[in-house]
Scaffold this motif. Structure first.
Motif, PDB file in Angstrom:
ATOM      1  N   ARG A  43       0.893  -1.389   0.399  1.00  0.00           N
ATOM      2  CA  ARG A  43       0.025   0.368   0.209  1.00  0.00           C
ATOM      3  C   ARG A  43       1.096   1.514  -0.820  1.00  0.00           C
ATOM      4  NH1 ARG A  43      -5.206   0.756   4.253  1.00  0.00           N
ATOM      5  NH2 ARG A  43      -6.744   2.155   2.847  1.00  0.00           N
ATOM      6  N   GLU A  45       3.216   3.526  -1.041  1.00  0.00           N
ATOM      7  CA  GLU A  45       3.914   4.244  -2.269  1.00  0.00           C
ATOM      8  C   GLU A  45       6.226   4.052  -1.781  1.00  0.00           C
ATOM      9  OE1 GLU A  45       4.132   6.937  -5.520  1.00  0.00           O
ATOM     10  OE2 GLU A  45       2.863   7.653  -4.326  1.00  0.00           O
ATOM     11  N   ASN A  75       1.157  -0.700  -5.562  1.00  0.00           N
ATOM     12  CA  ASN A  75       0.175  -0.398  -4.648  1.00  0.00           C
ATOM     13  C   ASN A  75      -1.261   0.107  -5.254  1.00  0.00           C
ATOM     14  OD1 ASN A  75       0.211   2.160  -6.791  1.00  0.00           O
ATOM     15  ND2 ASN A  75       0.657   3.462  -4.953  1.00  0.00           N
TER      16      ASN A  75
END
Length: 339
Positions: A43, A45, A75
């Motif tokens: 999730r 970045e 992501n």
């Protein structure tokens, strides 16, 4: 004969791991030995870019080298779903529902494998139950990966054992083949209910073990506590979903033992801090990782309101964590109930 809605896994099925924590990172390491192209949903970045650039997770198990030629990262959870057949979920239960809200594409034709070892806090549902009720995934298309296997020992490539559970033995064996490597041994079972709830319960008992350690109880008492916990676990499984299961195997007893005794156990660490006088809030702030047993304690207490199964250890942990009972007299009362 399997129903038409069931999925039969094949050697060509495409796999992906969902989650960026320690257990997700460990699973990526394990699967990279047998899968040439493995998807990984992370999730964050910043974490994703770091892994792509430097080949390791900067926050969890940073000693693990990620083969970015085999592992492709994103992501975008919808992208990973569209490109995969098997989704291995390794997101802590407390964060799972928020993560899944990002899904806009259907997952009804996907095979879900839970590696969570937790329970959804607001729903009192295991991960399998949650996917079945909220995403209409048949239990035939859900698998569980469990067993006495700490992520930290995976990073060190210490010999570990995992159990793969599916309603279909063929699917369970297909998953087991993917998870087996030179430091991972695998076995299979069809008891998806039993192994998932056992993985939830052992975290509660590990918190109890930690509390007792923090209070100064020794190894002799710990042996009594854990043997009673095993019987309590069996009573719960038999009382809620009777089956001809052997709870003395590694998926049940083995996982319970390692979680109660290992220094790698975050649930034991959580309990140890409570036993030493930390508040729940302070303990959660101090720890960098989620202790699934904290949420499981409340969920199991609520579920047992229906069954009224004798669970003195789980009840004691609930009293300490949620009713702010003093640990020392609470455990002292528990002592008199153990055999």
């Amino acid at each position: 004969m399997q129903r038409k809605s069931s999925i039969s896994l094949s050697p060509s099925s495409r796999y992906a791991v969902l989650g960026g924590g320690s257990w997700a990172t460990a699973i990526v390491k394990i699967l990279s030995y047998s899968i040439e192209s493995l998807g990984w949903y992370v999730r964050s970045e910043d974490t994703l870019k770091h892994i792509e650039q430097f080949g390791h997770n900067p926050k969890y198990l940073s000693s693990i080298n990620i083969d970015t030629k085999k592992v492709w990262l994103t992501n975008d959870i919808n992208q990973i779903i569209e490109k995969s057949d098997v989704l291995i979920v390794a997101i802590p239960s407390a964060f799972l529902t928020d993560t899944l809200k990002e899904i806009t594409t259907s997952i009804k034709d996907k095979f879900i494998v839970s590696a969570v070892k937790g329970i959804i806090p607001d729903n009192n549902l295991t991960i399998a139950e949650y996917f079945n009720q909220h995403y209409e995934i048949p239990f035939d298309n859900i698998g569980i990966v469990t067993g006495p296997c700490h992520a930290e020992e995976v990073a060190l490539e210490r010999l570990s054992y995992l159990t793969l559970a599916c309603k279909s033995r063929e699917n369970a064996q297909m998953l087991a083949d993917k998870f087996e490597c030179h430091f991972i041994k695998t076995t299979t079972t069809t008891d998806i209910y039993g192994v998932e709830y056992a993985a939830v319960l052992k975290n509660i008992y590990a918190i109890a073990s930690g509390i007792c350690h923090g209070l100064g109880y020794g190894d002799n008492f710990q042996a009594v506590l854990v043997s009673n916990a095993q019987r309590e676990l069996k009573r719960f499984l038999d009382g809620t979903y009777p089956s001809k299961r052997n709870v003395d195997t590694s998926a049940y007893l083995g996982d319970l033992l390692v979680t109660c005794y290992s220094n790698f156990s975050r649930n034991r660490t959580f309990g140890n801090m409570i036993g030493k006088g930390y508040t729940v809030k302070a303990t959660m702030a101090e720890m960098n990782m989620v202790a699934e047993g904290y949420y499981a304690t409340s969920c199991i207490y609520s579920i047992n309101d229906k069954y009224h199964i004798s669970m003195p250890i789980a009840d004691a942990v609930y009293s300490i964590l949620y009713q702010h009972a003093n640990p020392r007299p609470t455990i002292k009362r528990l002592v008199d109930q153990l055999k």
